[in-house]
Design a protein around this motif. Structure first.
Motif, short mmCIF file in Angstrom:
data_model
loop_
_atom_site.label_atom_id
_atom_site.label_comp_id
_atom_site.label_asym_id
_atom_site.label_seq_id
_atom_site.Cartn_x
_atom_site.Cartn_y
_atom_site.Cartn_z
N ASP A 174 37.82 51.70 -41.53
CA ASP A 174 38.69 52.40 -40.87
C ASP A 174 39.94 53.09 -41.76
OD1 ASP A 174 37.38 51.60 -38.52
OD2 ASP A 174 38.51 49.66 -38.58
N GLY A 175 39.76 53.35 -42.97
CA GLY A 175 40.76 54.05 -43.66
C GLY A 175 41.08 52.86 -44.85
N TYR A 176 42.24 53.30 -45.38
CA TYR A 176 42.92 52.55 -46.60
C TYR A 176 43.65 51.19 -46.24
CZ TYR A 176 41.99 56.31 -49.68
OH TYR A 176 41.37 57.19 -50.46
N ALA A 177 43.27 50.08 -46.71
CA ALA A 177 43.95 48.72 -46.23
C ALA A 177 44.42 48.27 -47.24
CB ALA A 177 42.93 48.04 -45.50
N LEU A 178 45.63 47.39 -46.77
CA LEU A 178 46.32 46.49 -47.87
C LEU A 178 46.14 45.11 -48.02
CD1 LEU A 178 48.79 46.45 -50.21
CD2 LEU A 178 50.07 46.35 -48.34
N SER A 179 45.95 44.49 -49.06
CA SER A 179 45.82 43.00 -49.33
C SER A 179 46.93 42.46 -50.36
CB SER A 179 44.49 42.34 -49.65
OG SER A 179 43.58 42.85 -48.58
N ALA A 180 47.60 41.55 -50.03
CA ALA A 180 48.60 40.89 -51.10
C ALA A 180 48.74 39.28 -50.81
CB ALA A 180 49.75 41.64 -50.99
N ASP A 181 49.42 38.74 -51.78
CA ASP A 181 49.71 37.30 -51.41
C ASP A 181 51.35 37.05 -51.46
OD1 ASP A 181 47.16 36.16 -50.85
OD2 ASP A 181 46.89 36.43 -52.99
N PHE A 182 51.81 36.33 -50.87
CA PHE A 182 53.51 35.87 -50.86
C PHE A 182 53.54 34.23 -51.25
CE2 PHE A 182 52.47 39.25 -47.71
CZ PHE A 182 53.03 40.32 -48.34
N ARG A 183 54.44 34.44 -52.15
CA ARG A 183 54.72 32.73 -52.54
C ARG A 183 55.89 32.47 -52.34
NH1 ARG A 183 52.23 32.92 -58.80
NH2 ARG A 183 50.06 33.16 -58.12
N PHE A 184 55.96 31.41 -51.22
CA PHE A 184 57.40 30.91 -50.94
C PHE A 184 57.32 29.67 -50.24
CE2 PHE A 184 55.48 33.04 -47.22
CZ PHE A 184 55.94 32.21 -46.41
N GLU A 185 58.47 28.92 -50.15
CA GLU A 185 58.23 28.00 -49.51
C GLU A 185 59.68 27.68 -48.49
OE1 GLU A 185 58.92 24.61 -52.19
OE2 GLU A 185 56.80 24.63 -53.08
N LEU A 186 59.36 26.99 -47.40
CA LEU A 186 60.48 26.75 -46.24
C LEU A 186 61.64 25.72 -47.18
CD1 LEU A 186 58.97 27.17 -42.51
CD2 LEU A 186 59.97 29.01 -44.03
N ARG A 187 62.68 26.00 -46.86
CA ARG A 187 63.79 24.91 -47.12
C ARG A 187 63.70 24.14 -46.07
NH1 ARG A 187 66.45 29.67 -49.15
NH2 ARG A 187 66.61 29.45 -51.37
N PRO A 188 64.38 22.82 -46.19
CA PRO A 188 64.33 21.69 -45.27
C PRO A 188 64.97 22.17 -43.94
CG PRO A 188 64.61 20.79 -47.24
CD PRO A 188 64.68 22.19 -47.59
N ARG A 189 66.07 22.88 -44.01
CA ARG A 189 66.84 23.47 -42.82
C ARG A 189 65.93 24.40 -42.07
NH1 ARG A 189 72.89 24.97 -43.09
NH2 ARG A 189 72.90 22.63 -43.77
#
Length: 206
Positions: free
Chosen positions: A52-67
């Protein structure tokens, strides 16, 4: 006869001393801002051509703080936004923006079912644990950034791409918006990840 002696002041020297003092203080003034930045890391963004055309893939590294974890467990919905832009350089004028997309995903917890939910548009996914929900939230896969008839993107040409992810505090309930202002615990955003991409040429089906 009394005499009056004019007191001259070396203005350039005074200005130089003040500038030096500000330069010495600058790292201390910027330290809180630098410590709050880049709480999310954008990893391995890739653009491919699909059906269907151009598509993007990526990863995100993060953590939720306790709050933030506590807020979700108490029923507060966290809204995450992924922003993408792509520009073409022009020597005679400002760069041309050829693509711009945003995707919103909400993370919530439902006490009755004891499940976490990710919602994006009309799509919903439920998870038994917060970790499972965050694992899916941190993976962007085959996100369409154009359709097959988009003539603004030219295969083989080189573009500048930019991607980021952020927690949208403006979507929080009003009391939490006030608490989030200037509060590091609620600051969850990535820097813009920029890279140069040469759009792949679509392969013809046999």
């Amino acid at each position: 006869m009394a005499s009056i002696t004019a007191c001259s002041t070396n203005l350039p020297e005074r200005a130089t001393r003040r500038l030096r003092r500000w330069l010495l203080l600058l790292p201390f003034l910027l330290a809180p801002l630098l410590a709050w930045a880049a709480e999310i890391e954008v990893v391995n963004p890739q653009i491919v051509y699909g059906e269907d055309g151009y598509a993007l893939s990526a990863d995100f590294r993060f953590e939720l703080r306790p709050r933030l974890e506590e807020a979700v467990a108490r029923g507060v919905v966290l809204t995450f936004v992924v922003d993408f832009e792509m520009t073409r350089e022009r020597w005679y004028w400002f760069d041309e923006k050829v693509a711009a997309r945003s995707q919103t995903t909400s993370l919530s917890y439902h006490a009755l079912t004891r499940q976490y939910r990710l919602s994006s548009g009309g799509l919903h996914q439920s998870f038994a644990t917060l970790g499972e929900a965050l694992a899916v939230l941190s993976r962007l896969r085959n996100w369409p950034i154009s359709d097959g008839g988009d003539l603004s993107l030219r295969p083989g040409e080189t573009y500048q791409a930019a991607l980021r992810m952020r927690l949208d505090i403006n979507q929080l309930p009003r009391p939490f918006q006030i608490s989030a202002l200037g509060n590091r615990d609620w600051n969850l955003v990535s820097d813009w990840k920029t890279w140069t991409v040469s759009l792949p040429v679509p392969t013809e089906a046999p």
